[in-house]
Design a protein around this motif. Sequence first.
Motif, short mmCIF file in Angstrom:
data_model
loop_
_atom_site.label_atom_id
_atom_site.label_comp_id
_atom_site.label_asym_id
_atom_site.label_seq_id
_atom_site.Cartn_x
_atom_site.Cartn_y
_atom_site.Cartn_z
N PHE A 176 7.68 4.53 -11.30
CA PHE A 176 7.79 5.91 -10.87
C PHE A 176 6.49 6.68 -11.80
CE2 PHE A 176 12.04 7.47 -8.88
CZ PHE A 176 11.95 6.28 -7.91
N ILE A 177 5.65 7.30 -10.90
CA ILE A 177 4.71 8.42 -11.35
C ILE A 177 5.10 9.92 -11.09
CG2 ILE A 177 2.38 8.85 -11.68
CD1 ILE A 177 1.70 5.90 -10.98
N HIS A 178 5.52 10.72 -11.86
CA HIS A 178 5.84 11.85 -11.62
C HIS A 178 4.67 12.88 -11.61
CE1 HIS A 178 10.22 11.07 -12.03
NE2 HIS A 178 9.76 10.36 -13.00
N GLY A 179 4.23 13.73 -10.74
CA GLY A 179 3.04 14.53 -10.71
C GLY A 179 1.95 13.91 -10.48
N VAL A 180 1.95 13.00 -9.44
CA VAL A 180 0.72 11.95 -9.50
C VAL A 180 -0.70 12.79 -9.25
CG1 VAL A 180 0.85 11.81 -6.72
CG2 VAL A 180 -0.03 9.82 -8.39
N VAL A 191 -4.08 8.32 -3.41
CA VAL A 191 -3.68 9.62 -3.54
C VAL A 191 -4.40 10.94 -2.82
CG1 VAL A 191 -3.21 11.45 -5.45
CG2 VAL A 191 -2.83 9.16 -5.98
N HIS A 192 -3.67 11.40 -1.85
CA HIS A 192 -4.49 12.50 -0.89
C HIS A 192 -4.24 13.81 -1.71
CE1 HIS A 192 -4.37 9.87 2.79
NE2 HIS A 192 -5.14 9.43 1.83
N GLU A 193 -5.09 14.90 -1.14
CA GLU A 193 -5.09 16.10 -1.89
C GLU A 193 -5.37 17.20 -0.72
OE1 GLU A 193 -6.66 18.20 -5.81
OE2 GLU A 193 -8.33 17.33 -4.41
N PRO A 194 -4.45 18.29 -0.39
CA PRO A 194 -4.91 19.01 0.72
C PRO A 194 -6.27 19.70 0.16
CG PRO A 194 -3.15 19.80 -0.78
CD PRO A 194 -3.50 18.66 -1.33
N ASN A 211 0.79 -1.21 0.30
CA ASN A 211 0.07 0.14 0.15
C ASN A 211 0.91 1.23 -0.02
OD1 ASN A 211 -2.76 -1.67 0.27
ND2 ASN A 211 -2.24 -1.72 2.42
N VAL A 212 0.66 2.36 -0.90
CA VAL A 212 1.35 3.46 -0.86
C VAL A 212 0.44 4.44 -1.10
CG1 VAL A 212 2.90 4.72 -2.56
CG2 VAL A 212 3.10 2.17 -2.63
N THR A 213 0.89 5.57 -0.38
CA THR A 213 0.14 6.86 -0.13
C THR A 213 0.94 8.02 -0.83
OG1 THR A 213 -1.31 6.02 1.82
CG2 THR A 213 -1.18 8.41 1.41
N ALA A 214 0.08 8.77 -1.59
CA ALA A 214 1.04 10.03 -2.30
C ALA A 214 0.34 11.07 -2.02
CB ALA A 214 1.37 9.63 -3.53
N ILE A 215 1.03 12.42 -1.98
CA ILE A 215 0.19 13.40 -2.27
C ILE A 215 0.12 14.14 -3.69
CG2 ILE A 215 0.24 16.09 -1.30
CD1 ILE A 215 -0.20 13.99 0.78
N GLY A 255 0.47 15.92 -6.91
CA GLY A 255 1.41 16.75 -7.48
C GLY A 255 2.87 16.05 -7.01
N GLU A 256 3.06 15.38 -6.19
CA GLU A 256 4.36 14.62 -5.77
C GLU A 256 4.78 13.69 -6.73
OE1 GLU A 256 4.24 15.70 -0.98
OE2 GLU A 256 4.11 13.68 -1.71
N THR A 257 5.95 13.01 -6.46
CA THR A 257 6.38 11.75 -7.44
C THR A 257 6.40 10.73 -6.35
OG1 THR A 257 8.00 13.14 -8.61
CG2 THR A 257 8.42 10.77 -8.49
N VAL A 258 5.75 9.58 -7.03
CA VAL A 258 5.30 8.36 -5.99
C VAL A 258 6.16 7.48 -6.82
CG1 VAL A 258 3.26 7.73 -7.43
CG2 VAL A 258 3.79 7.24 -4.96
N THR A 259 6.54 6.46 -5.74
CA THR A 259 7.42 5.20 -6.45
C THR A 259 6.55 3.96 -5.89
OG1 THR A 259 9.43 6.13 -5.90
CG2 THR A 259 9.41 3.62 -6.13
N LEU A 260 6.06 3.18 -7.03
CA LEU A 260 5.37 1.97 -6.83
C LEU A 260 6.53 0.75 -6.78
CD1 LEU A 260 2.37 2.34 -8.88
CD2 LEU A 260 2.88 3.30 -6.55
N PRO A 261 6.60 0.26 -5.65
CA PRO A 261 7.97 -0.70 -5.45
C PRO A 261 7.55 -2.21 -5.95
CG PRO A 261 7.04 -0.46 -3.26
CD PRO A 261 6.28 0.32 -4.26
N CYS A 262 8.57 -2.71 -6.65
CA CYS A 262 8.47 -4.20 -7.13
C CYS A 262 10.00 -4.82 -7.21
CB CYS A 262 7.58 -4.32 -8.56
SG CYS A 262 7.70 -5.90 -9.29
N SER A 263 10.11 -5.62 -6.35
CA SER A 263 11.55 -6.35 -6.24
C SER A 263 11.04 -7.88 -6.63
CB SER A 263 11.92 -6.15 -4.62
OG SER A 263 13.19 -6.78 -4.56
#
Length: 389
Positions: free
Chosen positions: A97-101, A127-130, A38-42, A44-52
């Motif tokens: 990577f998703i830039h400007g989510v 994705v959260h937004e202020p 589970n990943v949470t991002a704001i 406008g930010e860059t978010v990383t979805l990990p996969c190893s």
Amino acid sequence: MIGLLGLDFFGLVLGVVTHLPAVRVETLDPSFDVPITNVTAIAGETVTLPCSIKDLQEYKVMWLDHRLKTLTLETRRIIADERITIERPHISDWNLFIHGVELSDAGKYMCQINTVPVKIKYVVLSVHEPPTIIPELSSPHKVTAKEGDTIQLVCNVTGVPTPTVTWYSRNHDNMKVVGYDGMVLQIRNISRYCDDLYKCTANNSVQPPASRKITVTVQFPPEIHLTNRKIKQRLGKETILDCKVTANPQVYSAWTKDGIPIQNDEKFKIDLYEEYKNTVILSLKISDIQESDFGAYRCEAQNELGRDYQDTFLYELKPPTPAPSTPRTTSRTTTTIHQYVFTWASGFVPMTPRTEYQSSTNGQQGCISPMRNNLHVVGLLTTVYLLIR
């Protein structure tokens, strides 16, 4: 001979090797570090979805989004969205990577290996937004109401998660809470005392919070208050009449006498002072008071909501009348002396027949003592003379 022996040995070794049983090499299937993340991002930010991945071997890695659209194949981007990239900080990493989510990017993503059957790791993106206040759907910064109306103040907000809206009003330069968890603040039967600055604040724990200030103006008809309803002053002197006018808006106020508005001149001077919010002092100074200046003065005020007036009366203060003179008399203190004369009949022992004493003239009896210590009454009292001098 030696050559023949060498050939025979080589053939022997080759025959042995040829007839050895085949050795089977076991290989491990690819695997993920964890099955779901589970990943949470704001926004406008860059978010990383990990996969190893371990032991990938010759298999291929693909990323699919929550709409089952293929995003990448190995390190190549398949779609035209340039915000998407593959980042490999380590040989086992295939991070997306998703830039400007954006809010629309939220959902369940799949990191997939083309094994049979296909192996998948899920990454759930939130994705959260202020908070944001929508101006065109909210109350303007200035709201005007009439006393007695019911008004609604609106703060229309967006944000993920849904923001909580808190309402404040100003109280002696401090903000106090007047409403909680609602986009609409309703004020029923509004009064002039609700005339204030209001603020809505939206918060969803995503910084920064959003706020909007709304100034509420309450209109009401004038009210007149006079400090003194009756004033006295002497001829030739001056006096000041004060009138307090409370109204919103302040449109018209004046002093009048006999129905005629008073204007500034050598005799009259009108000053206007702001005392506090919605209240002014209308001051009338009257100089060199004459007989014609005595009478009723009216303070009046008017706006589109109503009219009010009060009268004050100016009377002549006459000098005090001197008290009539009386002839001066000299007080005289007299002392009254009571003198008693006693006459004694014959046949008694002859003695001095008189004794004297005085009493105080203030009505209080003083200490009375005989002038002769050996005086004794032995006869009958026959005559008493009272002599008053």
